[in-house]
Every structure is written in C-alpha cells, then in structure tokens.
Design a protein around this motif. Structure first.
Motif, PDB file in Angstrom:
ATOM      1  N   LEU A  69       0.835  -1.209   0.000  1.00 48.87           N
ATOM      2  CA  LEU A  69       0.000   0.000   0.000  1.00 48.87           C
ATOM      3  C   LEU A  69       0.865   1.252   0.000  1.00 48.87           C
ATOM      4  O   LEU A  69       1.796   1.382   0.789  1.00 48.87           O
ATOM      5  CB  LEU A  69      -0.889  -0.012   1.245  1.00 48.87           C
ATOM      6  N   ARG A  70       0.513   2.175  -0.867  1.00 46.70           N
ATOM      7  CA  ARG A  70       1.223   3.454  -0.866  1.00 46.70           C
ATOM      8  C   ARG A  70       0.859   4.245   0.387  1.00 46.70           C
ATOM      9  O   ARG A  70      -0.227   4.060   0.953  1.00 46.70           O
ATOM     10  CB  ARG A  70       0.861   4.270  -2.105  1.00 46.70           C
ATOM     11  N   PRO A  71       1.726   5.144   0.844  1.00 42.72           N
ATOM     12  CA  PRO A  71       1.384   5.985   2.000  1.00 42.72           C
ATOM     13  C   PRO A  71       0.095   6.767   1.747  1.00 42.72           C
ATOM     14  O   PRO A  71      -0.091   7.358   0.670  1.00 42.72           O
ATOM     15  CB  PRO A  71       2.583   6.922   2.112  1.00 42.72           C
ATOM     16  N   GLY A  72      -0.823   6.723   2.701  1.00 39.47           N
ATOM     17  CA  GLY A  72      -2.095   7.420   2.554  1.00 39.47           C
ATOM     18  C   GLY A  72      -3.156   6.632   1.824  1.00 39.47           C
ATOM     19  O   GLY A  72      -4.280   7.117   1.657  1.00 39.47           O
ATOM     20  N   GLY A  73      -2.834   5.408   1.403  1.00 43.04           N
ATOM     21  CA  GLY A  73      -3.793   4.601   0.668  1.00 43.04           C
ATOM     22  C   GLY A  73      -4.845   3.972   1.568  1.00 43.04           C
ATOM     23  O   GLY A  73      -4.799   4.080   2.800  1.00 43.04           O
ATOM     24  N   LEU A  74      -5.800   3.294   0.944  1.00 38.79           N
ATOM     25  CA  LEU A  74      -6.902   2.646   1.649  1.00 38.79           C
ATOM     26  C   LEU A  74      -6.683   1.139   1.719  1.00 38.79           C
ATOM     27  O   LEU A  74      -6.232   0.523   0.748  1.00 38.79           O
ATOM     28  CB  LEU A  74      -8.232   2.908   0.940  1.00 38.79           C
ATOM     29  N   MET A  75      -7.021   0.572   2.849  1.00 34.02           N
ATOM     30  CA  MET A  75      -6.992  -0.868   3.024  1.00 34.02           C
ATOM     31  C   MET A  75      -8.413  -1.360   3.295  1.00 34.02           C
ATOM     32  O   MET A  75      -9.140  -0.761   4.089  1.00 34.02           O
ATOM     33  CB  MET A  75      -6.091  -1.242   4.207  1.00 34.02           C
ATOM     34  N   LEU A  76      -8.799  -2.443   2.644  1.00 31.14           N
ATOM     35  CA  LEU A  76     -10.125  -3.036   2.823  1.00 31.14           C
ATOM     36  C   LEU A  76      -9.982  -4.420   3.441  1.00 31.14           C
ATOM     37  O   LEU A  76      -9.235  -5.263   2.932  1.00 31.14           O
ATOM     38  CB  LEU A  76     -10.852  -3.165   1.479  1.00 31.14           C
ATOM     39  N   ILE A  77     -10.693  -4.618   4.543  1.00 30.77           N
ATOM     40  CA  ILE A  77     -10.689  -5.886   5.241  1.00 30.77           C
ATOM     41  C   ILE A  77     -12.122  -6.391   5.351  1.00 30.77           C
ATOM     42  O   ILE A  77     -13.006  -5.665   5.819  1.00 30.77           O
ATOM     43  CB  ILE A  77     -10.103  -5.742   6.665  1.00 30.77           C
ATOM     44  N   GLY A  78     -12.374  -7.617   4.926  1.00 29.10           N
ATOM     45  CA  GLY A  78     -13.654  -8.259   5.165  1.00 29.10           C
ATOM     46  C   GLY A  78     -13.510  -9.246   6.303  1.00 29.10           C
ATOM     47  O   GLY A  78     -12.639 -10.126   6.256  1.00 29.10           O
ATOM     48  N   GLU A  79     -14.342  -9.124   7.335  1.00 33.51           N
ATOM     49  CA  GLU A  79     -14.106  -9.903   8.552  1.00 33.51           C
ATOM     50  C   GLU A  79     -15.428 -10.184   9.274  1.00 33.51           C
ATOM     51  O   GLU A  79     -16.309  -9.321   9.348  1.00 33.51           O
ATOM     52  CB  GLU A  79     -13.174  -9.117   9.476  1.00 33.51           C
ATOM     53  N   PRO A  80     -15.569 -11.382   9.848  1.00 30.29           N
ATOM     54  CA  PRO A  80     -16.753 -11.678  10.673  1.00 30.29           C
ATOM     55  C   PRO A  80     -16.660 -11.018  12.042  1.00 30.29           C
ATOM     56  O   PRO A  80     -15.579 -10.630  12.501  1.00 30.29           O
ATOM     57  CB  PRO A  80     -16.717 -13.212  10.817  1.00 30.29           C
ATOM     58  N   TYR A  81     -17.805 -10.937  12.687  1.00 32.21           N
ATOM     59  CA  TYR A  81     -17.889 -10.507  14.083  1.00 32.21           C
ATOM     60  C   TYR A  81     -19.164 -11.121  14.669  1.00 32.21           C
ATOM     61  O   TYR A  81     -20.041 -11.579  13.928  1.00 32.21           O
ATOM     62  CB  TYR A  81     -17.924  -8.979  14.196  1.00 32.21           C
ATOM     63  N   TRP A  82     -19.246 -11.139  15.973  1.00 31.72           N
ATOM     64  CA  TRP A  82     -20.444 -11.666  16.616  1.00 31.72           C
ATOM     65  C   TRP A  82     -21.529 -10.597  16.668  1.00 31.72           C
ATOM     66  O   TRP A  82     -21.353  -9.558  17.287  1.00 31.72           O
ATOM     67  CB  TRP A  82     -20.134 -12.172  18.028  1.00 31.72           C
ATOM     68  N   ARG A  83     -22.620 -10.871  15.984  1.00 31.84           N
ATOM     69  CA  ARG A  83     -23.769  -9.964  16.014  1.00 31.84           C
ATOM     70  C   ARG A  83     -24.437 -10.005  17.388  1.00 31.84           C
ATOM     71  O   ARG A  83     -24.874  -8.999  17.916  1.00 31.84           O
ATOM     72  CB  ARG A  83     -24.772 -10.385  14.933  1.00 31.84           C
ATOM     73  N   GLU A  84     -24.530 -11.203  17.950  1.00 32.13           N
ATOM     74  CA  GLU A  84     -24.989 -11.423  19.314  1.00 32.13           C
ATOM     75  C   GLU A  84     -24.014 -12.374  19.990  1.00 32.13           C
ATOM     76  O   GLU A  84     -23.362 -13.186  19.325  1.00 32.13           O
ATOM     77  CB  GLU A  84     -26.383 -12.055  19.348  1.00 32.13           C
ATOM     78  N   GLU A  85     -23.930 -12.291  21.296  1.00 32.89           N
ATOM     79  CA  GLU A  85     -23.091 -13.210  22.053  1.00 32.89           C
ATOM     80  C   GLU A  85     -23.640 -14.627  21.928  1.00 32.89           C
ATOM     81  O   GLU A  85     -24.782 -14.907  22.313  1.00 32.89           O
ATOM     82  CB  GLU A  85     -23.071 -12.793  23.522  1.00 32.89           C
ATOM     83  N   PRO A  86     -22.864 -15.567  21.349  1.00 38.99           N
ATOM     84  CA  PRO A  86     -23.365 -16.946  21.265  1.00 38.99           C
ATOM     85  C   PRO A  86     -23.467 -17.557  22.664  1.00 38.99           C
ATOM     86  O   PRO A  86     -22.520 -17.462  23.450  1.00 38.99           O
ATOM     87  CB  PRO A  86     -22.306 -17.656  20.410  1.00 38.99           C
ATOM     88  N   PRO A  87     -24.582 -18.171  22.999  1.00 42.19           N
ATOM     89  CA  PRO A  87     -24.813 -18.619  24.375  1.00 42.19           C
ATOM     90  C   PRO A  87     -24.057 -19.883  24.761  1.00 42.19           C
ATOM     91  O   PRO A  87     -23.871 -20.152  25.954  1.00 42.19           O
ATOM     92  CB  PRO A  87     -26.318 -18.855  24.427  1.00 42.19           C
ATOM     93  N   ASP A  88     -23.633 -20.675  23.768  1.00 44.99           N
ATOM     94  CA  ASP A  88     -22.988 -21.945  24.083  1.00 44.99           C
ATOM     95  C   ASP A  88     -22.170 -22.411  22.883  1.00 44.99           C
ATOM     96  O   ASP A  88     -22.156 -21.769  21.825  1.00 44.99           O
ATOM     97  CB  ASP A  88     -24.022 -23.001  24.481  1.00 44.99           C
ATOM     98  N   GLU A  89     -21.481 -23.544  23.072  1.00 46.97           N
ATOM     99  CA  GLU A  89     -20.634 -24.067  22.008  1.00 46.97           C
ATOM    100  C   GLU A  89     -21.442 -24.507  20.797  1.00 46.97           C
ATOM    101  O   GLU A  89     -20.960 -24.437  19.666  1.00 46.97           O
ATOM    102  CB  GLU A  89     -19.792 -25.233  22.545  1.00 46.97           C
ATOM    103  N   ALA A  90     -22.665 -24.962  21.019  1.00 44.31           N
ATOM    104  CA  ALA A  90     -23.506 -25.352  19.884  1.00 44.31           C
ATOM    105  C   ALA A  90     -23.746 -24.172  18.956  1.00 44.31           C
ATOM    106  O   ALA A  90     -23.727 -24.316  17.726  1.00 44.31           O
ATOM    107  CB  ALA A  90     -24.829 -25.919  20.381  1.00 44.31           C
ATOM    108  N   ALA A  91     -23.968 -22.990  19.536  1.00 45.87           N
ATOM    109  CA  ALA A  91     -24.189 -21.794  18.721  1.00 45.87           C
ATOM    110  C   ALA A  91     -22.919 -21.379  18.002  1.00 45.87           C
ATOM    111  O   ALA A  91     -22.959 -20.911  16.849  1.00 45.87           O
ATOM    112  CB  ALA A  91     -24.696 -20.654  19.599  1.00 45.87           C
ATOM    113  N   VAL A  92     -21.778 -21.540  18.657  1.00 52.65           N
ATOM    114  CA  VAL A  92     -20.498 -21.201  18.026  1.00 52.65           C
ATOM    115  C   VAL A  92     -20.237 -22.117  16.837  1.00 52.65           C
ATOM    116  O   VAL A  92     -19.995 -21.666  15.713  1.00 52.65           O
ATOM    117  CB  VAL A  92     -19.347 -21.299  19.052  1.00 52.65           C
ATOM    118  N   HIS A  93     -20.276 -23.421  17.091  1.00 47.69           N
ATOM    119  CA  HIS A  93     -19.978 -24.379  16.028  1.00 47.69           C
ATOM    120  C   HIS A  93     -21.058 -24.375  14.950  1.00 47.69           C
ATOM    121  O   HIS A  93     -20.755 -24.541  13.760  1.00 47.69           O
ATOM    122  CB  HIS A  93     -19.816 -25.774  16.621  1.00 47.69           C
TER     123      HIS A  93
END
Length: 248
Positions: free
Chosen positions: A130-154
């Motif tokens: 990336l040139r100085p001052g350029g833009l970086m784009l990242i696509g990434e997951p996040y938790w919309r809600e806190e998963p209550p247990d491992e079943a929800a995670v998996h």
C-alpha cells in the motif's frame, strides 16, 4: 496449489464468495469515492467480481490473486464479459505473502484473513503493498450477538468463539493496530442468505449428478445439517462486514 475441491464445488456458481451481494458491493465502491486510475491489489480475490465491476464502474485497474485455478479462470472470463480485461489481471498464486511489485492505492483482503494467520498479520501483509495514505479493505466476521454456548459457536461455522469479537471490539482492534476506520458496509441477513442458501441448491444439484463421487457422502451429511445450523445459529449470531482503513 489449489483450493480443496469441496469448496470449489460448493461455490462454483458464486460470483462473490462472501456474504456481500452485488448491491452492497456497488455501494462500497461508491462510498470509497474511487476515481479513474486508482490502482488496487485484491488478495484472495475469488472470482474477481469486486475488481471487475469496480474497473467497469469507476475506471480503476488492478491485480487479483487467488489460490483457486477455477476461480481465477472465472475472474478472467468475467473481465472479458465486462470489457475490462485490459485493466485487471488475475494471478494464480498463494495470496499469503504476496506483495505487489509497486505500491498501489487500495489493498484488499475480503473475508480471507487466514492468509496472514489472522487480522494483525493480514493488515501487516496488505500494508507492504500500500502506498502511503492509501486505503486498506478488510472483510471480517464478528459476533452480532453473544453466542450462548458451544452449539451456537460451532453451528455458526466457527471453531473457537474467541477467534472473533463483537462489532465494537473489532472496530477497537483496528485502532489498536494503528488504523482509522473510515468507511464500512455490513452484510445483512438477506445478503447472508444469498451467500449461504445458494450453496444448498448447488450442492444438491451436484449430488444428483455425482452420486458415486468420493465427496458425495460428506456433501450428503452437510446438506442434512447445514440449513438448520444456518437458520438456527449463523443467521442470528454471526455478522460480517467490509471495513475501510487508513493508517494513522
């Protein structure tokens, strides 16, 4: 060097290999105020829809890199279809460690931060092109809600809950790494549906056509469980977005 065949079969009809649809992809391009002549490097570019449509709509040029031979060929075909083959180039290579020969205006890794062994490493990799001052784009997951247990995670397709944070935590992490968040476009449940649910018809059609293939038992088991896991867990708990960053 290639993607596992199961992944290619599952998404063989996808133009976008993430839960962002063509409308949101166009919104993102406009939001970034891309100008003709902007140069871009897209690591793990998939079938090249972002580069190709932005070259058509905004006059950018660039290079996409992907480990899938099938997806790279689809990207090259798409560039010809949209009349931008002279502006974009697609390279079959491992995106992990790939650095552009010359710095570019925009670097991107949309939904594949495993190429840098996680978010910090991927940001470091993208910054090298990336040139100085350029833009970086990242696509990434996040938790919309806190998963209550491992079943929800998996059931959301995640191995370890702590691999991702909630949206405020993700945004905070960009700042801690020395980057300002300057734009974002988030997936909604409709765009998640078009990414995930579209795989089920593809898999079922493939199974009907290839009942004796070595992958058939695994795909049959997947189709037995994936739709319910998606509507019960992933659709509710897992978010995803593309985040535009500029170095502080």
């Amino acid at each position: 060097m290639d993607l596992p065949r199961s992944f290619v079969v599952r998404e063989r009809h996808h133009r976008i290999h993430n839960p962002i649809d063509e409308v949101k992809l166009a919104v993102l391009g406009r939001a970034l105020q891309l100008r003709p002549g902007t140069t871009m490097l897209d690591l793990a570019c998939g079938s090249g829809e972002m580069l190709c449509t932005w070259a058509r709509d905004h006059g950018i040029s660039g290079t996409g890199v992907d480990i899938s031979t099938v997806f790279v060929e689809q990207a090259r075909t798409r560039a010809v279809e949209l009349g931008v083959a002279g502006s974009v180039t697609f390279v079959h290579d491992d995106a992990a460690g790939f650095v552009a020969a010359e710095p570019v205006d925009v670097t991107a890794c949309i939904g594949a931060t495993w190429i840098g062994n996680g978010l910090p490493g991927t940001i470091e990799l993208l910054e090298r092109s990336l040139r100085p001052g350029g833009l970086m784009l990242i696509g990434e997951p996040y938790w919309r809600e806190e998963p209550p247990d491992e079943a929800a995670v998996h059931g959301s397709g995640i191995a370890n809950k702590n691999d991702y944070s909630d949206l405020p935590g993700l945004v905070e992490s960009y700042g801690k790494l020395g980057w300002d968040l300057v734009e974002m476009v988030l997936a909604d449940r409709d765009s998640w549906d078009r990414y995930v649910a579209a795989q089920w018809l593809t898999v079922r059609t493939w199974l009907d056509e290839n009942p004796d293939d070595e992958l058939a038992p695994d795909f049959r088991a997947e189709l037995d469980t994936a739709p319910l896991n998606y509507v019960r867990y992933q659709r509710r708990y897992l978010g995803w977005g593309v985040f535009a960053l500029r170095k502080r």
